[in-house]
Design an enzyme around this catalytic site. Structure first.
Site, PDB file in Angstrom:
ATOM      1  N   PHE A  38      49.721  44.241  45.808  1.00 35.52           N
ATOM      2  CA  PHE A  38      49.013  42.990  45.535  1.00 35.52           C
ATOM      3  C   PHE A  38      49.886  41.903  44.900  1.00 35.52           C
ATOM      4  O   PHE A  38      49.406  40.807  44.610  1.00 35.52           O
ATOM      5  CB  PHE A  38      47.789  43.253  44.632  1.00 35.52           C
ATOM      6  N   ARG A  69      34.141  38.494  32.399  1.00 37.50           N
ATOM      7  CA  ARG A  69      34.322  38.854  33.809  1.00 37.50           C
ATOM      8  C   ARG A  69      32.988  39.124  34.508  1.00 37.50           C
ATOM      9  O   ARG A  69      32.834  38.771  35.677  1.00 37.50           O
ATOM     10  CB  ARG A  69      35.279  40.035  33.940  1.00 37.50           C
ATOM     11  N   TYR A 122      54.790  38.461  35.760  1.00 38.04           N
ATOM     12  CA  TYR A 122      54.166  39.622  36.385  1.00 38.04           C
ATOM     13  C   TYR A 122      55.180  40.581  37.003  1.00 38.04           C
ATOM     14  O   TYR A 122      54.825  41.399  37.857  1.00 38.04           O
ATOM     15  CB  TYR A 122      53.152  39.175  37.447  1.00 38.04           C
ATOM     16  N   HIS A 124      42.904  36.839  31.760  1.00 33.18           N
ATOM     17  CA  HIS A 124      43.874  37.910  31.487  1.00 33.18           C
ATOM     18  C   HIS A 124      43.964  38.054  29.983  1.00 33.18           C
ATOM     19  O   HIS A 124      43.880  37.064  29.252  1.00 33.18           O
ATOM     20  CB  HIS A 124      45.262  37.518  32.035  1.00 33.18           C
ATOM     21  N   THR A 165      38.348  45.002  34.325  1.00 30.86           N
ATOM     22  CA  THR A 165      39.126  44.250  35.311  1.00 30.86           C
ATOM     23  C   THR A 165      38.308  43.963  36.560  1.00 30.86           C
ATOM     24  O   THR A 165      38.337  42.857  37.091  1.00 30.86           O
ATOM     25  CB  THR A 165      40.409  45.026  35.681  1.00 30.86           C
ATOM     26  N   GLU A 219      54.147  38.510  25.800  1.00 23.38           N
ATOM     27  CA  GLU A 219      53.458  37.455  26.535  1.00 23.38           C
ATOM     28  C   GLU A 219      53.367  36.166  25.726  1.00 23.38           C
ATOM     29  O   GLU A 219      53.556  35.076  26.267  1.00 23.38           O
ATOM     30  CB  GLU A 219      52.071  37.954  26.962  1.00 23.38           C
ATOM     31  N   ASN A 267      39.414  37.150  38.551  1.00 16.81           N
ATOM     32  CA  ASN A 267      38.526  37.680  37.518  1.00 16.81           C
ATOM     33  C   ASN A 267      38.516  36.840  36.247  1.00 16.81           C
ATOM     34  O   ASN A 267      38.154  37.310  35.187  1.00 16.81           O
ATOM     35  CB  ASN A 267      38.822  39.156  37.234  1.00 16.81           C
ATOM     36  N   ARG A 270      39.799  42.293  24.704  1.00 18.69           N
ATOM     37  CA  ARG A 270      39.573  43.110  25.899  1.00 18.69           C
ATOM     38  C   ARG A 270      38.086  43.460  26.053  1.00 18.69           C
ATOM     39  O   ARG A 270      37.563  43.493  27.161  1.00 18.69           O
ATOM     40  CB  ARG A 270      40.462  44.349  25.870  1.00 18.69           C
ATOM     41  N   LYS A 287      42.289  31.963  34.014  1.00 19.27           N
ATOM     42  CA  LYS A 287      42.917  31.944  35.336  1.00 19.27           C
ATOM     43  C   LYS A 287      42.411  30.807  36.233  1.00 19.27           C
ATOM     44  O   LYS A 287      41.402  30.168  35.933  1.00 19.27           O
ATOM     45  CB  LYS A 287      42.673  33.298  36.010  1.00 19.27           C
TER      46      LYS A 287
END
Length: 140
Positions: free
Chosen positions: A59, A104, A51, A117, A93, A128, A114, A87, A11
């Protein structure tokens, strides 16, 4: 042994701090192979479509603004149980709840910024990956 593909986005908060290589090393050290990778600056339209499932959430506008604020690194990862493995190495998260030595915990600024993704299921991974990559861009 289940060889899987999953999707990841490094990100804007991480690319702005030049953390792509460090994050890639976490992924690779976890046994994931980066079989496709490209840096892009998401357009507003791309971010909103990607998204869309969050469009009714409070948000959403903040998320779109953040994800279009700087380049991101889009990735396809391959490995044994890649979705769960990715993950696990990403961490929770909320970085305050992430385990030590996860991406993270080590790099995220906060719950929104964070750093990474990752797909949460085989179905979302496929969607995705297909959203951002053509088949011929994936090597492996």
């Amino acid at each position: 042994m289940t060889l899987q593909y999953t999707f990841s986005i490094i990100k804007p908060d991480a690319t702005e701090r030049n953390l792509t290589g460090k994050i890639n090393s976490y992924l690779e050290n976890a046994g994931l192979q980066i079989v496709a990778q490209k840096m892009v600056k998401l357009t507003d339209a791309q971010a909103k479509e990607f998204y869309a499932e969050h469009s009714e959430r409070p948000f959403f506008n903040s998320l779109i603004s953040y994800m279009t604020s700087a380049p991101v690194v889009l990735q396809v990862l391959r490995g044994e149980n890649a979705i769960v493995k990715n993950r696990d190495v990403m961490g929770a998260t909320n970085p305050a709840e992430a385990k030590p030595s996860t991406i993270r915990k080590d790099f995220a600024k906060d719950i929104e910024a964070n750093s990474i993704h990752g797909s949460d299921s085989a179905e979302s991974a496929q969607r995705e990956i297909n959203f951002f990559f053509a088949k011929e861009e994936i090597f492996g």
